[in-house]
Design an enzyme around this catalytic site. Structure first.
Site, mmCIF file in Angstrom:
data_model
loop_
_atom_site.group_PDB
_atom_site.id
_atom_site.type_symbol
_atom_site.label_atom_id
_atom_site.label_comp_id
_atom_site.label_asym_id
_atom_site.label_seq_id
_atom_site.Cartn_x
_atom_site.Cartn_y
_atom_site.Cartn_z
ATOM 1 N N MET A 52 0.729 -1.314 -0.024
ATOM 2 C CA MET A 52 -0.064 -0.108 0.070
ATOM 3 C C MET A 52 0.928 1.363 0.037
ATOM 4 S SD MET A 52 -2.956 1.295 2.465
ATOM 5 C CE MET A 52 -4.349 1.445 1.631
ATOM 6 N N CYS A 53 0.609 2.102 -0.850
ATOM 7 C CA CYS A 53 1.360 3.269 -0.931
ATOM 8 C C CYS A 53 0.782 4.526 -0.257
ATOM 9 C CB CYS A 53 1.432 3.852 -2.442
ATOM 10 S SG CYS A 53 2.592 4.960 -2.833
ATOM 11 N N LEU A 54 1.388 4.788 0.777
ATOM 12 C CA LEU A 54 1.052 5.962 1.841
ATOM 13 C C LEU A 54 2.370 7.121 1.655
ATOM 14 C CD1 LEU A 54 -0.270 4.234 5.135
ATOM 15 C CD2 LEU A 54 -1.656 5.576 3.166
#
Lengths: 497, 151
Positions: free
Chosen positions: B87-89
């Site tokens: 997941m790209c945060l």
């Protein structure tokens, strides 16, 4: 070995058959006196057709002898002018002989070679001459086909037509006659043509090898030259970057070019204080300059309760709301209740804290290991703890490259932006429309967005490549991905990508 | 090591005051790998789904950012559609991470992304394209995936 030169001159051999004359003692031949014949043929005009294991640096020498063929044979007639009789007396003599004949058709060549082996007891070699080639074709040429030289016990050489004629004439004039001549020592005898074929004295490199060596040498030179040039360029770039960093033109860490750490010496200058909790009744005023972070962010410290600066102790504190006498020495009141690294609460009047320039406080153990190993930026507000113009001790080529790339990209974007706005203005003027504010704004944002995007891709690359072990910094990551060869290459040729 | 102390502390806080929709499995021996279940928020294509998430903390935590990986396949523009499911945060980027960020913030933000995907900072650009051009098809697809993998 291959022949390098052929020398020929007249000698006088003792001829006991001539009465009344003093014969050459010991039967040795000496050079003829007053002879105007001499011949010297060198490398390109001498071809070695068969070496027959003649050792290097030796000479093949003997008296020139035309093999006696039956005199009406076709080959004999082809080789020598009519009614010539061979009477050099070398057949069946003990003198060393060098066979001599023109190179004819294959059948005759074989006949001549066979005759030569038969009619002289001491044949040392054979010398052909070409009648139609000057200089003789090289030994690998098809011209010399038809004879199996490998089977011969003696070496075979060839010279060109001009020298061949010269030698033939000398042979017919002196070497094949029964006239008398005087040698240099005053002895008399029969003149004969002496031939001395010298083989290679040193080992000259064959052409191909020499060529390869030269090419190799040139390549090595170019490589060394390029390497030196690139090292010089990189050195100058490092120096320039160092200067610009020192002048404050470039902020390495803010641009994300390089992660800086704080050396221990500078860390010791960051003040340590005793933590005192700020008055609880006082509502913490949110700082407008705080970073836009989610709600869990600890609030900014309050400076209101602190004395203005340590060198001014007698400053009137009556206006402040907290009575100072309770505070231990070198202490300050802070609104930040816990260390944002370990999340532990500070104990008022007990905990020693390190206060950064941005007034954020931490346990010394927590912040020191962070600043010494990870980053020089405050973990809360990302303000640098290093003085402006601080130059890190090591500026690598990778750093230089990253800074250059960033600078170039910025410049390109700027150029494009001006070009685009100008171009657009031209367009819009034609269309009669003003420039939209939004358009230019989005363009202004682009360079930063580009950098961010690049950084993001790299960051996710790190995450994807090693689950969890995200310990590698940017430099470490690059170094690890590059192979040993690539690393070696970039050590020799810095600046290549 | 200060990292284990902080992790324990953060875990305790999350245990006492859990984030709605986020269940953290107890950490036994390996405190650097958290198994988390996130339930899809109602009103989104992910509703009714339970997504297994692995939160990995580096040994340098909190100096280095944690990573979030979806073990359950999910049709979401901010989650990579491969076996890693990263997941790209934004805040988890190495350059943007601050040690003062807490895991609570990270997980809250992850939940927020399930609620409303961030199309400006997406890993799966094709999904963003689809969301823009044909939003119904995206919803349909995401629902199907949720049904297939997460229920």
């Amino acid at each position: 070995m291959a022949a390098t030169s052929v020398r020929s001159f007249l000698v006088v051999i003792p001829d006991p058959l001539i009465p009344g004359l003093k014969a050459n003692p010991g039967g040795k031949a000496h050079s003829a006196k007053d002879s105007d014949f001499s011949l010297h043929v060198t490398d390109p005009n001498v071809v070695t057709l068969h070496t027959a294991d003649v050792p290097r640096n030796s000479e093949v020498k003997g008296l020139l002898h035309f093999p006696i063929l039956s005199e009406d044979s076709e080959c004999f007639l082809k080789a020598l002018p009519g009614n010539t009789t061979i009477s050099d007396g070398l057949n069946a003599s003990d003198f060393s002989a060098i066979g001599f004949a023109p190179w004819k058709d294959p059948a005759c060549n074989k006949v001549i070679l066979k005759a030569a082996t038969q009619d002289t007891a001491n044949l040392k070699g054979f010398l052909f001459y070409t009648e139609d080639h000057e200089p003789p074709p090289s030994s690998s040429n098809n011209y010399w086909s038809g004879v199996e030289f490998k089977k011969l016990q003696f070496p075979v050489y060839a010279i060109g037509g001009l020298e061949g004629q010269h030698l033939k004439n000398a042979y017919l004039k002196w070497g094949n006659s029964d006239q008398t001549a005087e040698d240099v020592e005053g002895n008399f005898g029969s003149p004969r043509v002496f031939v001395k074929i010298a083989t290679t004295t040193s080992v000259p490199l064959p052409g191909l090898w020499l060529f390869l060596l030269i090419v190799l040498g040139v390549l090595i030179f170019l490589a060394v030259f390029t390497s030196a040039t690139m090292h010089l360029i990189q050195w100058r770039r490092r120096r320039s970057l160092r200067r610009r960093v020192a002048n404050g033109e470039v902020d390495l860490e803010a641009l994300g070019i390089k992660r800086l750490v704080v050396p221990r010496k500078m860390l010791d200058k960051v003040p340590l204080r005793t933590y005192v909790a700020s008055e609880p009744s006082r509502p913490p005023s949110p700082s407008p300059a705080s970073a836009p972070q989610p709600s869990s962010e600890p609030s900014q410290p309050l400076r209101t309760l602190a004395p203005p600066s340590p060198p001014l102790p007698p400053a009137p504190t009556a206006t402040l709301s907290v009575p100072p006498p309770r505070l231990p020495p070198n202490s300050r009141a802070y609104s930040q209740p816990s260390c944002s690294i370990c999340l532990d609460d500070f104990t008022s009047h007990v905990t020693t804290v390190r206060e950064l320039d941005c007034n954020h406080i931490f346990h010394p153990a927590c912040i020191d290991s962070f600043l010494e190993t990870q980053s020089s930026l405050c973990p809360v507000c990302k303000r640098s703890t290093l003085p402006k113009g601080y130059v890190p001790p090591e500026l690598t080529n990778a750093t230089v490259r990253r800074e250059r790339r960033l600078r170039h990209r910025r410049r390109r974007e700027e150029q494009r932006r001006t070009a685009e706005t100008e171009g657009r203005r031209g367009w819009l003027e034609r269309l009669g429309i003003g420039i939209g504010r939004g358009g230019s704004e989005s363009l202004e944002m682009r360079p930063r967005g580009g950098v961010q995007g690049r950084r993001l891709r790299r960051a996710t690359g790190v995450v994807r490549n090693d689950n969890g072990a995200v310990s590698q910094g940017l430099d470490g990551y690059e170094a690890r991905v590059r192979g040993r060869w690539q690393r070696g290459f970039s050590a020799v040729f810095p600046g290549f990508r | 090591m200060s990292s284990s102390k902080r992790i324990t502390k953060e875990y305790g806080e999350l245990e006492n005051d859990p984030i709605p929709g986020v269940t953290i499995k107890p950490i036994d021996q390996d405190m650097y790998n958290w198994d988390i279940e996130m339930s899809g928020p109602a009103g989104t294509p992910y509703a009714n789904g339970t997504f297994k998430v692995r939160l990995t903390l580096p040994t340098e935590y909190p100096f280095k950012p944690p990573t979030i990986a979806f073990k359950t396949k999910i049709y979401h523009p901010n989650v990579s559609n491969d076996d890693k499911g990263n997941m790209c945060l934004g805040m988890l980027r190495t350059d943007d991470w601050k040690p003062s960020c807490k895991l609570r913030t990270v997980l809250t933000l992850a939940m927020k992304l399930l609620n409303e995907p961030d199309t400006n900072d997406a890993v799966e650009t094709s999904i963003v394209e689809q969301m823009k051009s044909n939003h119904d098809a995206y919803v349909q697809r995401a629902k199907e995936w949720t049904k297939t993998y997460a229920v």
